[in-house]
Motif scaffolding. Structure first.
Motif, PDB file in Angstrom:
ATOM      1  N   LEU A 122       0.280  13.114  -2.125  1.00 12.32           N
ATOM      2  CA  LEU A 122      -0.830  12.247  -1.695  1.00 12.32           C
ATOM      3  C   LEU A 122      -1.545  12.836  -0.470  1.00 12.32           C
ATOM      4  CD1 LEU A 122      -2.264   9.776  -2.691  1.00 12.32           C
ATOM      5  CD2 LEU A 122      -0.914   8.399  -1.123  1.00 12.32           C
ATOM      6  N   GLN A 147       9.051   6.201   1.595  1.00 18.13           N
ATOM      7  CA  GLN A 147       9.635   7.531   1.385  1.00 18.13           C
ATOM      8  C   GLN A 147       8.855   8.482   2.291  1.00 18.13           C
ATOM      9  OE1 GLN A 147      10.623   8.774  -2.627  1.00 18.13           O
ATOM     10  NE2 GLN A 147      11.082   6.686  -3.209  1.00 18.13           N
ATOM     11  N   CYS A 148       7.854   9.183   1.747  1.00 21.97           N
ATOM     12  CA  CYS A 148       7.103  10.067   2.657  1.00 21.97           C
ATOM     13  C   CYS A 148       6.283   9.258   3.649  1.00 21.97           C
ATOM     14  CB  CYS A 148       6.231  11.039   1.877  1.00 21.97           C
ATOM     15  SG  CYS A 148       4.639  10.373   1.330  1.00 21.97           S
ATOM     16  N   GLY A 149       5.883   8.056   3.259  1.00 23.57           N
ATOM     17  CA  GLY A 149       5.173   7.188   4.187  1.00 23.57           C
ATOM     18  C   GLY A 149       3.665   7.367   4.213  1.00 23.57           C
ATOM     19  N   TYR A 150       3.160   8.362   3.490  1.00 28.64           N
ATOM     20  CA  TYR A 150       1.745   8.698   3.624  1.00 28.64           C
ATOM     21  C   TYR A 150       0.825   7.591   3.122  1.00 28.64           C
ATOM     22  CZ  TYR A 150      -2.342  11.742   3.825  1.00 28.64           C
ATOM     23  OH  TYR A 150      -3.557  12.296   4.121  1.00 28.64           O
ATOM     24  N   CYS A 151       1.230   6.908   2.061  1.00 26.97           N
ATOM     25  CA  CYS A 151       0.374   5.857   1.483  1.00 26.97           C
ATOM     26  C   CYS A 151       0.532   4.534   2.204  1.00 26.97           C
ATOM     27  CB  CYS A 151       0.751   5.632   0.021  1.00 26.97           C
ATOM     28  SG  CYS A 151       2.350   4.783  -0.155  1.00 26.97           S
ATOM     29  N   GLN A 152       1.553   4.435   3.076  1.00 26.57           N
ATOM     30  CA  GLN A 152       2.005   3.106   3.481  1.00 26.57           C
ATOM     31  C   GLN A 152       1.039   2.355   4.380  1.00 26.57           C
ATOM     32  OE1 GLN A 152       4.436   1.677   1.943  1.00 26.57           O
ATOM     33  NE2 GLN A 152       5.504   3.394   0.969  1.00 26.57           N
ATOM     34  N   CYS A 154       0.990   5.015  -4.666  1.00 30.17           N
ATOM     35  CA  CYS A 154       2.118   5.588  -3.934  1.00 30.17           C
ATOM     36  C   CYS A 154       2.661   6.715  -4.815  1.00 30.17           C
ATOM     37  CB  CYS A 154       3.225   4.573  -3.663  1.00 30.17           C
ATOM     38  SG  CYS A 154       4.642   5.357  -2.847  1.00 30.17           S
ATOM     39  N   ARG A 155       2.425   7.942  -4.398  1.00 31.94           N
ATOM     40  CA  ARG A 155       2.862   9.089  -5.196  1.00 31.94           C
ATOM     41  C   ARG A 155       4.391   9.166  -5.227  1.00 31.94           C
ATOM     42  NH1 ARG A 155       4.520  11.974  -8.181  1.00 31.94           N
ATOM     43  NH2 ARG A 155       4.093  14.167  -8.647  1.00 31.94           N
ATOM     44  N   CYS A 156       5.050   8.625  -4.202  1.00 34.39           N
ATOM     45  CA  CYS A 156       6.515   8.618  -4.190  1.00 34.39           C
ATOM     46  C   CYS A 156       7.056   7.463  -5.029  1.00 34.39           C
ATOM     47  CB  CYS A 156       7.042   8.497  -2.770  1.00 34.39           C
ATOM     48  SG  CYS A 156       6.507   9.825  -1.681  1.00 34.39           S
ATOM     49  N   THR A 197       7.160   4.049  -4.538  1.00 31.14           N
ATOM     50  CA  THR A 197       8.007   3.059  -3.862  1.00 31.14           C
ATOM     51  C   THR A 197       7.633   1.638  -4.301  1.00 31.14           C
ATOM     52  OG1 THR A 197       6.477   2.919  -1.989  1.00 31.14           O
ATOM     53  CG2 THR A 197       8.245   4.526  -1.813  1.00 31.14           C
TER      54      THR A 197
HETATM   55  S1  FES Z   1       5.643   6.768   0.320  1.00 32.06           S
HETATM   56 FE1  FES Z   1       4.902   8.714  -0.280  1.00 32.06          FE
HETATM   57  S2  FES Z   1       3.014   8.247  -1.163  1.00 32.06           S
HETATM   58 FE2  FES Z   1       3.884   6.311  -0.830  1.00 32.06          FE
END
Ligand code: FES
Ligand code: FES
Lengths: 750, 161
Positions: free
Chosen positions: A360, B97-102, B133-135, B137
């Motif tokens: 993302l 997870q990666c947190g980028y979308c959060q 959310c690419r991860c 979650t």
């Molecule tokens: S936590 Fe990774 S894109 Fe949502």
């Protein structure tokens, strides 16, 4: 079985296994405020970073413990997991722990994220570091009191003398412990699992609070002094060279500082994810640079003309399938003779597409190259490989490259490559200033190391009892100049090899001019769909329960001799008892045996896959929605990655996430080529799973008595075939091509 | 052009071409980098902010169109009652997870709960399906929204350890 399952390991990580090497010693040192530094000593240098933080553990007089996470954080949770291992053995409370991300440094072994190896490689070494710290603090306390160490115990940051009840805090002991020699890491004793206070406890990510404040710094968020922004335009056809571009015109656009042509380094660069030709634009604002990029007019060389296309690949594969494979990967027994004898013979062809990672956070990197070397801020899975690539391409001494490992907004294997890093470094060098390079989404999708597509032409024979006795796969895959493309291989020991007496795996290559590479569960993310779906076909054709057929094929519990140790890590043996364990568990949890009682139009499918040392069986319950599209009701997973789940918070999340990632691949994801270019440009054409398509995913860990292994990848592959097998059970339509075409489910052939 | 905008209750003066998206003004001018870039064309929701309380894609909102609207970003959302509850739920369930979308997820979830304090699964799907959310979650995002709303937690999907 196991050798291939570490194939997804970054190649640039030649750090000496996970042992702290003989030339590196665990050492103690005194912190600025009088605390303990538990650190490493290498070639006479005692390690502490710019802020005086030791290699692993720094204990301040107030008892606050700073623990360094040495590996990149890409969403897999290692920044939390590794310090948990240290903190538990050290005997401190998690609330008193502060975690700091390491930089790339030769003093640390194995600074990469990949191959689901974070846990198996670091599980014991990180605990030993913590235990060494505890041992030092115990010794300091015993010495203070003049009592034997054996009469003292440590927990929650306090040492206690058992008989007298006297106590000293770690903070108070830190200064004294710093003067003691660090113990030999191999000699320390580790806790029994019953003594764990942090391992096994639900522990939130260490960066989570900052993420929710918008304060966590991902690669894309880096700002350094005097920084400009950069964009970089490359040929839409892989390997195209710049002939000319309207550089002077671009330079006159508002806000543009500089624009120039960058030359790629070698002919292999497009395939190897190195520096390729392009035009760089440097501006004070990224938006201005990117607006200018849209006005670029670049003439690309004749190489930028190509007729490479997905349709041509498909035609070529169908043609090649008519002839014998070009090479044989494995041949057991006599397949032709066994097929001739078999009462029932099945043939089927399977195909899956190329995939882009689509992290993302688009690829980006900040770099400042100066005469003295380079400083780089990168969201990378493999910083050492990146530094090596930058050193080689720019002619800088690798020792003069400092790499900050930035939190990455997803990676999935994409960031095991460092093309964005070498681009940023080259642009910074040419521009003579610090720059932040950021790709847009289209560039990110169109310049990836793709999961390769592939075609499988299966033929199998069943005996009268429905057991496969002959099995053939002609695998039509991709290569470059006669060599297999990266991650496009079928391993010779791939299941069911070794379990069916007459078996042949053959292979033929289609020439490909595009980079391919690691993507979450390389190989498995594609092969599981083809093999576990065809196995389901065999079960149905032979009148067998797909579960029973698998149990039958894997046979009674057996442990195979493991391959030799790699990277200082013992490779766990393959154990058919663990296969049976997860198959039976998932069947029980999903009520598999009562699946015939499901309402018409709803079915269950099952699949198993072993990868990265993990054993995962999954059941999908699915049917069709009112619109006639696949509707997944629920997914169950049984996972055996050993006796200890280090952090349940991360573990369930990884497992559910990997399964839904696989579901998204099955339902939507595909990269196609036309005229040598990738067709997809953004999330309107490259679809990712969304919450409205996301079913409940129930995960069960089977805690067999084996050392813990990784979890980021193993749960992904089984969901693809389990879903297709469920849709077959629900509709009678067999999916043999991904992503799933709903029209085929409603009407097409079976 | 110079623009005066109201961000997280503070009046800020920013410089930029009229068509500059709010996303880049926030990130590169004001250094409010919690709002993320994912697609640039309104498809992923990573850049979601509130404009007068409405979830809005900052990547396709030109700075010239903001006027007097009040902008709230992830950096400021914790000031509101629902923003605080959503963040607490996110932490309690360790959604990331990666947190980028959060940031985008939290902004969209807060806007949903302000409008509809007892959302059904269907309401959650409708409000949240625009945020990728690419991860993946999603299981925890759904559970965290229900927790923030004080609704019954969805069935436990995590086996015994
Ligand atoms: S936590 Fe990774 S894109 Fe949502
Ligand atoms: S970045 Fe704005 S919606 Fe994707």
């Amino acid at each position: 079985m196991s050798a291939r399952h570490v194939a997804g390991t970054p190649s640039g990580t030649d750090a000496p296994g996970l042992r702290i090497s003989r030339r590196t010693f665990l050492a103690t040192g005194l912190a600025a405020g009088g605390g303990l530094l538990l650190t490493l000593k290498f070639a006479g240098r005692t390690f502490a970073d710019d802020a005086g933080v030791a290699a692993y553990i720094s204990i301040a007089p107030d008892g606050i413990v700073t623990i360094v996470a040495k590996n990149p954080e890409i969403g897999q949770g290692m920044k939390t997991t590794l310090p948990m291992l240290i903190a538990d053995e050290l005997g401190v409370e998690w609330k008193n722990v502060r975690v700091r991300q390491a930089m790339l440094d030769p003093i640390y072994p194995g600074q990469f994220a990949g191959g689901s190896l974070g846990t198996p490689l670091n599980w014991i070494p990180m605990q030993r570091v913590g235990a060494a710290g505890r041992q030092l603090l115990l010794a300091a306390a015993a010495h203070t009191w003049g009592v034997p160490v054996s009469q003292c115990e440590a927990s929650a940051g306090v040492v206690r003398h058992r008989s007298s009840g006297r106590t000293l805090t770690y903070g108070a002991l830190a200064g004294k412990a710093a003067a003691l020699p660090a113990p030999d890491l191999d000699s320390v004793t580790l806790k029994r699992p019953s003594e764990y206070t942090i391992i096994g406890k639900f522990t939130g990510g260490v960066d989570s609070p900052a993420i929710l404040e918008g304060a966590a710094v991902f690669g894309i968020d880096v700002t350094v002094a005097e920084m400009s922004y950069a964009v970089y335009e490359k040929s839409p056809v892989f390997g195209g060279r710049v002939v000319r571009a309207n550089i002077e015109e671009i330079k006159k656009l508002p806000g543009i500082r500089d624009a120039f042509i960058v030359r790629g380094i070698d002919a292999e660069a497009p395939i190897k994810m190195g520096l390729v030709d392009g035009v760089a634009i440097v501006a004070d604002k990224w938006w201005d640079a990117d607006q200018a990029r849209r006005k670029l007019r670049i003439d690309w060389s004749h190489q930028a003309v190509s007729d490479q296309s997905t349709q041509a690949f498909e035609r070529r594969a169908a043609q090649l399938a008519q002839s014998a494979p070009r090479s044989i990967i494995r041949r057991d027994g006599d397949v032709d003779a066994a097929l001739a004898r078999a009462p029932k013979v099945l043939e089927a062809s399977y195909a899956y597409p190329f995939l882009a990672h689509a992290t993302l956070e688009p690829q980006n990197c900040t770099a400042h190259v100066t005469d003295g070397g380079a400083e780089i801020w990168a969201p990378t899975q493999d910083p050492r490989a990146g530094a090596t690539l930058v050193a080689r391409t720019l002619g800088i001494d690798a020792g003069k490259i400092r790499v900050h490992m930035m939190r990455a907004g997803g990676a999935f294997g994409r960031r095991a490559y460092n093309d964005y890093m070498v681009e940023a470094a080259m642009i910074s060098k040419r521009a003579g200033r610090a720059i932040k390079l950021l790709w847009d989404r289209t560039q990110d999708i169109q310049h990836d190391a793709y999961r390769p597509g592939g075609f499988h032409y299966f033929k199998a024979g069943l005996d009268a009892a429905g057991r496969p006795v002959a099995f053939r796969d002609h695998f039509v895959t991709f290569g470059h100049d006669g060599r297999l493309a990266a991650t496009a291989e079928l391993p010779r020991d791939h299941f069911p090899a070794g379990y069916i007496p007459n078996l042949e795996y053959g292979q033929t290559l289609i020439e490909l001019n595009a980079p391919t590479g690691w993507m979450r569960n390389p190989g498995g993310n594609a092969l599981a769909f083809a093999f576990e779906s065809f196995l389901d076909e065999l079960a149905h054709a032979g009148g067998r329960d797909p579960l029973a057929l698998r149990l039958d094929l894997y046979g009674p519990p057996r442990v195979f001799a493991p391959p030799p140790a790699r990277r200082g890590m013992k490779i766990p043996p393959f154990d058919t008892g663990r296969v049976r364990g997860v198959l039976e568990l998932v069947a029980q949890k999903s009520d598999w045996h009562r699946r015939t009682a499901l309402p018409a139009g709803t079915g269950m499918g099952l699949a198993f896959y072993y990868s990265h040392f993990g054993y995962v069986a999954e059941v999908v319950k699915a049917g069709l929605s009112r619109e006639g599209t696949p509707k997944v009701h629920k997914i169950w997973a049984a996972v055996d990655i050993g006796r200890q789940i280090i952090n349940p918070a991360g573990a369930y999340n990884q497992a559910q996430g990997a399964i839904l990632d696989g579901l998204g691949q099955a339902l939507h994801m595909a990269v196609t080529f036309e005229n040598g270019r990738v067709v997809q440009r953004n999330f309107d054409t490259y679809h990712l799973l969304r919450i409205n398509e996301s079913p409940p995913v129930e995960v069960h860990f089977l805690r067999s008595d084996n050392d813990p292994t990784g979890l980021g990848e193993p749960p992904l592959p089984p969901v693809l075939p389990a879903l297709c097998n469920a849709l077959f059970a629900a509709t009678g339509k067999r999916i043999r091509t991904l992503p799933i075409d709903a029209r085929m489910l409603r009407a097409g052939e079976t | 052009m110079r623009y005066s905008i109201l961000v997280n209750g503070n009046r800020r003066s920013v410089e930029g071409a009229a068509d500059t998206p709010l996303l880049w003004v926030l990130r590169d001018e004001l250094h409010l980098v919690g709002t993320k870039f994912g697609c640039g064309i309104g498809l992923c929701g990573a850049c979601t902010v509130h404009l007068n309380g409405a979830p809005t894609r900052a990547c396709v909102t030109p700075i010239s169109g903001i006027g007097e609207a009040s902008i709230v970003t992830i950096e400021g959302i914790g000031e509101s009652e629902w923003g605080r509850k959503v963040k607490e739920a996110w932490l309690a369930l360790d959604v990331m997870q990666c947190g980028y979308c959060q940031a985008g997820q939290v902004m969209a979830a807060t806007a949903l709960l302000v409008r509809n304090p007892t959302p059904s699964d269907g309401d959650i799907d409708e409000a949240m399906s625009s945020i990728i959310c690419r991860c993946c979650t999603y299981t925890r995002i759904r559970a965290a929204i229900k927790r923030a709303a004080g609704l019954q937690a969805p069935e436990t999907l995590e086996g015994e350890l």
